[in-house]
Design a protein around this motif. Structure first.
Motif, PDB file in Angstrom:
ATOM      1  N   PRO A   1      87.323 -47.543  90.794  1.00 52.46           N
ATOM      2  CA  PRO A   1      88.312 -46.531  91.192  1.00 52.46           C
ATOM      3  C   PRO A   1      87.743 -45.547  92.213  1.00 52.46           C
ATOM      4  O   PRO A   1      88.430 -45.145  93.144  1.00 52.46           O
TER       5      PRO A   1
ATOM      6  N   ILE B   1      80.285 -55.565  83.700  1.00 55.87           N
ATOM      7  CA  ILE B   1      81.715 -55.252  83.619  1.00 55.87           C
ATOM      8  C   ILE B   1      81.924 -53.750  83.480  1.00 55.87           C
ATOM      9  O   ILE B   1      82.772 -53.155  84.150  1.00 55.87           O
ATOM     10  N   PHE B   2      81.114 -53.127  82.621  1.00 54.89           N
ATOM     11  CA  PHE B   2      81.239 -51.685  82.373  1.00 54.89           C
ATOM     12  C   PHE B   2      81.030 -50.892  83.670  1.00 54.89           C
ATOM     13  O   PHE B   2      81.842 -50.035  84.026  1.00 54.89           O
TER      14      PHE B   2
ATOM     15  N   ALA C   1      83.821 -51.634  86.365  1.00 60.71           N
ATOM     16  CA  ALA C   1      85.109 -51.024  86.044  1.00 60.71           C
ATOM     17  C   ALA C   1      85.074 -49.522  86.237  1.00 60.71           C
ATOM     18  O   ALA C   1      86.053 -48.926  86.676  1.00 60.71           O
ATOM     19  N   SER C   2      83.925 -48.884  85.935  1.00 63.86           N
ATOM     20  CA  SER C   2      83.910 -47.425  86.045  1.00 63.86           C
ATOM     21  C   SER C   2      83.662 -46.973  87.480  1.00 63.86           C
ATOM     22  O   SER C   2      83.830 -45.806  87.788  1.00 63.86           O
TER      23      SER C   2
ATOM     24  N   ILE D   1      89.425 -44.631  81.656  1.00 62.84           N
ATOM     25  CA  ILE D   1      88.938 -45.974  82.004  1.00 62.84           C
ATOM     26  C   ILE D   1      87.679 -46.299  81.212  1.00 62.84           C
ATOM     27  O   ILE D   1      87.549 -47.395  80.640  1.00 62.84           O
ATOM     28  N   ILE D   2      86.740 -45.349  81.155  1.00 65.50           N
ATOM     29  CA  ILE D   2      85.464 -45.623  80.477  1.00 65.50           C
ATOM     30  C   ILE D   2      85.692 -45.886  78.990  1.00 65.50           C
ATOM     31  O   ILE D   2      85.124 -46.824  78.418  1.00 65.50           O
TER      32      ILE D   2
ATOM     33  N   ILE E   1      87.397 -49.377  78.557  1.00 68.72           N
ATOM     34  CA  ILE E   1      86.499 -50.505  78.797  1.00 68.72           C
ATOM     35  C   ILE E   1      85.452 -50.590  77.679  1.00 68.72           C
ATOM     36  O   ILE E   1      85.055 -51.686  77.273  1.00 68.72           O
ATOM     37  N   SER E   2      85.035 -49.420  77.140  1.00 68.51           N
ATOM     38  CA  SER E   2      84.100 -49.449  76.007  1.00 68.51           C
ATOM     39  C   SER E   2      84.749 -50.089  74.796  1.00 68.51           C
ATOM     40  O   SER E   2      84.111 -50.855  74.065  1.00 68.51           O
TER      41      SER E   2
END
Lengths: 220, 225
Positions: free
Chosen positions: B158, B150-151, B154-155, A205-206, A209-210
């Motif tokens: 979950p 956003i970063f 999003a992290s 995910i990281i 998204i990066s």
């Protein structure tokens, strides 16, 4: 696609060369690890296995933050602009992430070595422990690289990087400690593979998204 | 959307709902459960804080994405002000939760997974505020903080669903504690709890919209918009 890989290759080589020419940065990190480990040794002398694992991860967290912090700040704004005209942003962020993964793996091994000599090594399942170290290096590298880019764009304030990245890393480091505590033997951890799965998923995910966000940041 | 935000009816509705919630929250009959006893009424005042916070932070995320696409400073203002009110809700949620925990679990801070997640969220959004204040140029400030928003979101999202399930929690409805599952059946609580969530969320959005209007005027004075 092929172009991207070539760009990543070139940029990766550039990172290596830069590191080689500025050896003081790497030597500084080694000394940082050495002195932190020695401080811990002087403070504890004898240490419980669970504490051993936790303190090791905290040393690695701070060493990694220092190692990655320079990845954007070390190069001037003008040179960044030059890369901007040459390479795609995707290649820039991925090459830095890959480079940092390797750098952090190396640092983790060195830290483990120094730490084990001074404080002993209670690890029973060594391959699993190495896996935890590698997963840790990947997690730290991906998060710190993206956050250091944000901190760099925000004016290169050095306190910004820890406050931006540590909250994001708390869940990751909790999982890493859980996984590496399971290598100490004793009772079996039923969630072990579950935890490893979550760590991998979080890293995916990281990175994703990066990859989406970095081009927006880079254009700025 | 902007038109509805300026109308008054939904604000009156929110106030009306909350007056009823406060009155009936204390006066209406509540189920008698072991340990929880009368503190079960905290469900009307503590849990809606988290619902409100998550709704406001989702607004903030959506407007951060919108800002990156449109580059309109209005969107950035909405993103930051909803996040600010979200932080306020989070702090209120932590405070009400601690008070409740003191009387049911025995201490202010128990290291419960949900408590810890809430604390992490607060750290993230306070870091978001600090980042904003460290940049002077509004355009750049908006962009960088939107990216961080956003970063981080999003992290973390979950984990919000994973972590509490991995470790044991003292929270009602976790690990054999009486809670939602038990009283979900109970109409006495349900009839007040759902309006409470709506009421508190409306108040949050109202507060955020007032702040946005104030900031918009400031930006207009500075000729930024």
């Amino acid at each position: 696609m092929q172009n991207l890989f070539r760009e990543i290759g070139h940029l990766f080589y550039k990172e290596l060369k830069l590191e080689w020419r500025q050896k003081y940065a790497f030597n500084g990190l080694l000394l940082y690890i050495g002195s932190t480990v020695f401080v811990v040794y002087m403070a504890f002398r004898e240490i419980q296995p669970v504490t051993w694992v936790t303190i090791l991860w905290i040393i690695l967290l701070f060493a990694s933050a220092n190692a990655v912090a320079k990845s954007f700040i070390q190069e001037s704004e003008n040179r960044q602009l030059y890369y901007y005209t040459l390479a795609s942003p995707l290649a820039v962020i991925l090459s830095k992430m890959i480079y940092n993964v390797i750098l952090l793996c190396l640092l983790a091994l060195i830290a483990l070595f120094a730490y084990s000599i001074l404080l002993g090594n209670p690890v029973q399942d060594f391959p699993l422990f190495l896996l935890a170290l590698v997963l840790g290096a990947i997690s730290f590298s991906t998060t710190f690289t993206m956050v250091s880019a944000i901190a760099f764009k925000a004016g290169g304030n050095s306190t910004l990087m820890p406050i931006l990245s540590f909250p994001i890393l708390i869940p990751l480091i909790t999982l890493l400690i859980a996984v590496s505590t399971a290598t100490l033997g004793g009772s079996e951890d039923l969630n072990l593979y579950n935890n490893i799965g979550i760590l991998v998923a979080l890293n995916v995910i990281i990175v994703t998204i990066s990859i989406i966000l970095f081009p927006v940041l880079w254009r700025n | 959307m902007e038109k509805v935000m300026k109308q008054m009816w939904w604000k009156y509705l929110g106030v009306f709902i909350l007056i009823l919630v406060i009155w009936f929250g204390f006066m209406h009959s509540a189920p008698r459960l072991d340990i929880l006893n009368e503190t079960i009424r905290a469900v009307h005042f503590h849990v809606p804080m988290w619902f409100g916070m998550m709704i406001l932070l989702t607004f903030s995320l959506v407007y951060s994405i919108k800002f990156l696409r449109s580059n309109k400073l209005e969107h950035d203002l909405i993103a930051v002000e909803t996040a600010n009110i979200g932080i306020l809700f989070g702090i209120l949620g932590l405070l009400t939760g601690s008070i409740w925990a003191k009387f049911t679990w025995g201490s202010w801070w128990n290291g419960d997974p949900k408590q810890n997640m809430a604390a992490i969220f607060m750290l993230i959004y306070l870091a978001y505020s600090v980042t904003r204040s460290s940049i002077d140029d509004p355009e750049k400030r908006g962009k960088i903080s939107a990216i961080y928003n956003i970063f981080a979101f999003a992290s973390l999202i979950p984990l919000l669903f994973i972590i509490p399930r991995l470790t044991d929690s003292l929270h009602p409805s976790n690990g054999g504690n009486q809670g939602f599952v038990t009283y979900d059946m109970n109409n006495d609580l349900k009839i007040i709890f759902y309006p409470a969530v709506i009421g508190w969320t409306i108040i949050g959005l109202w507060a955020a919209s007032l702040r946005v209007r104030l900031r918009t005027l400031e930006y207009r004075l500075l000729k930024l918009i």
